[in-house]
Enzyme design. Structure first.
Site, PDB file in Angstrom:
ATOM      1  N   GLY A   1       0.888  -1.164   0.000  1.00 54.90           N
ATOM      2  CA  GLY A   1       0.000   0.000   0.000  1.00 54.90           C
ATOM      3  C   GLY A   1       0.920   1.205   0.000  1.00 54.90           C
ATOM      4  O   GLY A   1       1.853   1.258   0.821  1.00 54.90           O
TER       5      GLY A   1
ATOM      6  N   SER B   1       1.678   2.830   3.482  1.00 56.61           N
ATOM      7  CA  SER B   1       2.431   2.003   4.446  1.00 56.61           C
ATOM      8  C   SER B   1       3.805   1.650   3.881  1.00 56.61           C
ATOM      9  O   SER B   1       4.760   1.465   4.653  1.00 56.61           O
ATOM     10  CB  SER B   1       1.644   0.756   4.853  1.00 56.61           C
ATOM     11  OG  SER B   1       1.388  -0.058   3.745  1.00 56.61           O
TER      12      SER B   1
ATOM     13  N   TYR C   1      -8.880  -5.658  -6.147  1.00 57.57           N
ATOM     14  CA  TYR C   1     -10.130  -6.187  -5.594  1.00 57.57           C
ATOM     15  C   TYR C   1     -10.315  -5.468  -4.265  1.00 57.57           C
ATOM     16  O   TYR C   1      -9.980  -6.010  -3.207  1.00 57.57           O
ATOM     17  CB  TYR C   1     -10.053  -7.716  -5.433  1.00 57.57           C
ATOM     18  CG  TYR C   1      -9.951  -8.394  -6.779  1.00 57.57           C
ATOM     19  CD1 TYR C   1     -11.096  -8.885  -7.412  1.00 57.57           C
ATOM     20  CD2 TYR C   1      -8.747  -8.462  -7.457  1.00 57.57           C
ATOM     21  CE1 TYR C   1     -11.020  -9.456  -8.684  1.00 57.57           C
ATOM     22  CE2 TYR C   1      -8.660  -9.023  -8.725  1.00 57.57           C
ATOM     23  CZ  TYR C   1      -9.802  -9.515  -9.326  1.00 57.57           C
ATOM     24  OH  TYR C   1      -9.724 -10.068 -10.573  1.00 57.57           O
ATOM     25  N   ARG C   2     -10.779  -4.230  -4.341  1.00 61.24           N
ATOM     26  CA  ARG C   2     -10.775  -3.375  -3.150  1.00 61.24           C
ATOM     27  C   ARG C   2     -12.037  -2.528  -3.018  1.00 61.24           C
ATOM     28  O   ARG C   2     -12.107  -1.691  -2.140  1.00 61.24           O
ATOM     29  CB  ARG C   2      -9.521  -2.487  -3.179  1.00 61.24           C
ATOM     30  CG  ARG C   2      -9.501  -1.537  -4.345  1.00 61.24           C
ATOM     31  CD  ARG C   2      -8.138  -0.914  -4.629  1.00 61.24           C
ATOM     32  NE  ARG C   2      -7.523  -0.239  -3.522  1.00 61.24           N
ATOM     33  CZ  ARG C   2      -6.384   0.479  -3.616  1.00 61.24           C
ATOM     34  NH1 ARG C   2      -5.767   0.581  -4.803  1.00 61.24           N
ATOM     35  NH2 ARG C   2      -5.872   1.066  -2.577  1.00 61.24           N
TER      36      ARG C   2
ATOM     37  N   ASN D   1       0.358  10.187  -7.025  1.00 62.46           N
ATOM     38  CA  ASN D   1       0.116   8.742  -7.232  1.00 62.46           C
ATOM     39  C   ASN D   1      -1.151   8.460  -8.032  1.00 62.46           C
ATOM     40  O   ASN D   1      -2.062   7.759  -7.564  1.00 62.46           O
ATOM     41  CB  ASN D   1       0.013   8.042  -5.872  1.00 62.46           C
ATOM     42  CG  ASN D   1       1.272   7.247  -5.544  1.00 62.46           C
ATOM     43  OD1 ASN D   1       2.099   6.998  -6.421  1.00 62.46           O
ATOM     44  ND2 ASN D   1       1.411   6.861  -4.300  1.00 62.46           N
TER      45      ASN D   1
ATOM     46  N   GLY E   1      16.304  10.810 -13.109  1.00 63.43           N
ATOM     47  CA  GLY E   1      16.506  11.497 -11.833  1.00 63.43           C
ATOM     48  C   GLY E   1      15.307  12.318 -11.419  1.00 63.43           C
ATOM     49  O   GLY E   1      14.168  11.869 -11.535  1.00 63.43           O
TER      50      GLY E   1
ATOM     51  N   GLY F   1       8.275   5.001  -6.621  1.00 59.29           N
ATOM     52  CA  GLY F   1       7.845   6.345  -6.200  1.00 59.29           C
ATOM     53  C   GLY F   1       7.727   6.440  -4.681  1.00 59.29           C
ATOM     54  O   GLY F   1       8.050   7.487  -4.086  1.00 59.29           O
ATOM     55  N   ASP F   2       7.289   5.351  -4.057  1.00 57.92           N
ATOM     56  CA  ASP F   2       7.198   5.365  -2.589  1.00 57.92           C
ATOM     57  C   ASP F   2       8.609   5.406  -1.994  1.00 57.92           C
ATOM     58  O   ASP F   2       8.860   6.103  -1.012  1.00 57.92           O
ATOM     59  CB  ASP F   2       6.450   4.126  -2.083  1.00 57.92           C
ATOM     60  CG  ASP F   2       5.051   4.035  -2.671  1.00 57.92           C
ATOM     61  OD1 ASP F   2       4.474   5.099  -2.990  1.00 57.92           O
ATOM     62  OD2 ASP F   2       4.546   2.915  -2.834  1.00 57.92           O
TER      63      ASP F   2
ATOM     64  N   ASP G   1       6.772  -4.560  -3.193  1.00 57.58           N
ATOM     65  CA  ASP G   1       6.691  -3.098  -3.130  1.00 57.58           C
ATOM     66  C   ASP G   1       7.504  -2.502  -1.984  1.00 57.58           C
ATOM     67  O   ASP G   1       7.792  -1.303  -1.995  1.00 57.58           O
ATOM     68  CB  ASP G   1       5.223  -2.665  -3.026  1.00 57.58           C
ATOM     69  CG  ASP G   1       4.446  -3.071  -4.279  1.00 57.58           C
ATOM     70  OD1 ASP G   1       5.031  -3.739  -5.156  1.00 57.58           O
ATOM     71  OD2 ASP G   1       3.263  -2.718  -4.382  1.00 57.58           O
TER      72      ASP G   1
HETATM   73  O1  KDG Z   1       3.133   2.760  -5.131  1.00 52.22           O
HETATM   74  C1  KDG Z   1       2.954   1.378  -5.030  1.00 52.22           C
HETATM   75  C2  KDG Z   1       1.517   1.135  -4.717  1.00 52.22           C
HETATM   76  O2  KDG Z   1       0.762   1.508  -5.826  1.00 52.22           O
HETATM   77  C3  KDG Z   1       1.214  -0.287  -4.387  1.00 52.22           C
HETATM   78  O3  KDG Z   1       1.997  -0.716  -3.287  1.00 52.22           O
HETATM   79  C4  KDG Z   1      -0.215  -0.603  -4.138  1.00 52.22           C
HETATM   80  O4  KDG Z   1      -1.102   1.157  -2.843  1.00 52.22           O
HETATM   81  C5  KDG Z   1      -1.133   0.542  -3.856  1.00 52.22           C
HETATM   82  C6  KDG Z   1      -2.094   0.932  -4.891  1.00 52.22           C
HETATM   83  O5  KDG Z   1      -3.126   1.437  -4.500  1.00 52.22           O
HETATM   84  O6  KDG Z   1      -1.818   0.762  -6.068  1.00 52.22           O
END
Ligand code: KDG
Length: 317
Positions: free
Chosen positions: A33, A36, A104-105, A165, A229, A256-257, A293
């Site tokens: 996520g 997290s 699936y959320r 994101n 970069g 990116g995280d 991830d």
């Molecule tokens: O940045 C990575 C996230 O996209 C991944 O870990 C899952 O949180 C997530 C998502 O909603 O895509």
């Protein structure tokens, strides 16, 4: 608390073989996520991080909770909801350079978060509030929860860091653009990818994007340029930091995280923005070298030797 973040975490299933997922018989089950991921990366570097969320009162919810707590992230405000499930996500490796994500959320426990789920004192205790554009895409109540969290942060002078994101599968372009810009203009630090900047501002010049955000009161802007970069912009200076070369990208999801981890870590360590962006680029690159991830997010010693060029494929005897 150094950083508090807010968002949904899911169980991530990755097929053990490449190709269409319909043919995959075996999957590994991990935890992922965006928010997290950032909290875990910060904890690995020795910072105090806290994660706000809701989980289903099910085995997958317990897996996510145990994993994140085990990484040293504070989960004291996370609650389990009996009436909803923990979200799931599948990462289909169609070929070694083509990854597809399936969610699936819908109606998951986290997507039912409301502003009442927030603890103002918890947010006020942080130096930084980290949020991403995934949470407002989950539901209208999640969008309102993010806005409330930002309001609490501003009231208590907590610096707001926003990573857009963009997840096109979760909402329409129109909804996304409106909500992401509204949050970005309230944030202190914004970290878009170049493609997200193009989506938000309709042009692809990093300096122009940064200037638009700056004109709306964002004090530090860092635009991620992938392998090239990152471009940074603030009142103290602007410039481009080159990317760290990665011999073989194993899994680009989570880079990116990792970038946000490095940036926040650098700022917490009182580095200049330029040096913090360099750390960001390093953690982002390291994240791509391992499947999963969060699995590639480094501890401090490895990060330092990566930046100094001493772990680029050496045998560590
Ligand atoms: O940045 C990575 C996230 O996209 C991944 O870990 C899952 O949180 C997530 C998502 O909603 O895509």
């Amino acid at each position: 608390m150094d950083v508090v973040t807010l968002g949904e975490t899911m169980v991530l299933f990755t097929p053990e073989s490449e190709g269409y997922m319909r043919y995959s018989a075996n999957f590994s089950a991990k935890v992922a996520g965006a928010e997290s991921n950032v909290a875990i990366g910060l904890a690995r570097l020795g910072h105090n991080s806290g994660w706000i969320s809701r989980l289903g009162d099910d085995e997958f919810g317990k897996k996510v909770h145990t994993f994140i707590r085990g990484e040293g992230v504070d989960v004291s405000t996370v609650r389990f909801k009996e009436s909803a499930s923990t979200g799931l996500y599948f990462k289909e490796m169609v070929t070694d350079d083509e990854v597809r994500v399936h969610y699936y959320r819908k109606e998951s426990a986290a997507s039912l978060m409301t502003p009442q789920d927030l603890n103002e004192d918890y947010i006020a205790s942080a130096k930084y509030l980290h949020i991403t554009g995934i949470t407002p895409a989950l539901s209208e109540s999640c969008r309102k929860t993010v806005m409330k969290a930002v309001e609490f942060a501003k009231k208590h002078e907590v610096t707001v860091v926003f990573d857009p994101n963009l997840r096109r599968k979760l909402w329409s372009e129109e909804q996304a653009r409106k909500a992401l810009l509204e949050i970005a203009f309230k944030a202190d630090i914004v970290l878009p990818g170049l493609d997200e900047g193009v989506f938000l501002f309709g042009q692809n010049n990093p300096e122009m994007m940064a200037k638009q955000l700056y004109a709306h009161g964002v004090s530090q802007i860092v635009i991620k340029l992938g392998a090239q970069g990152a471009y940074y912009y603030s009142k103290d200076g602007k410039g481009t930091i080159p990317g760290f070369p990665v011999k073989r990208v194993i899994d680009p999801v989570g880079a990116g995280d990792g970038f946000a981890v490095g940036l926040l870590s650098g700022l917490l360590d009182k580095l200049s923005l330029k040096k913090a962006v360099e750390r960001a680029a390093a953690v982002g690159a390291m994240a791509t070298k391992v499947s999963g991830d969060v699995e590639g997010l480094p501890e401090r010693e490895r990060l330092e030797s990566f930046i100094n060029g001493t772990t680029q494929g050496d045998v560590n005897r």
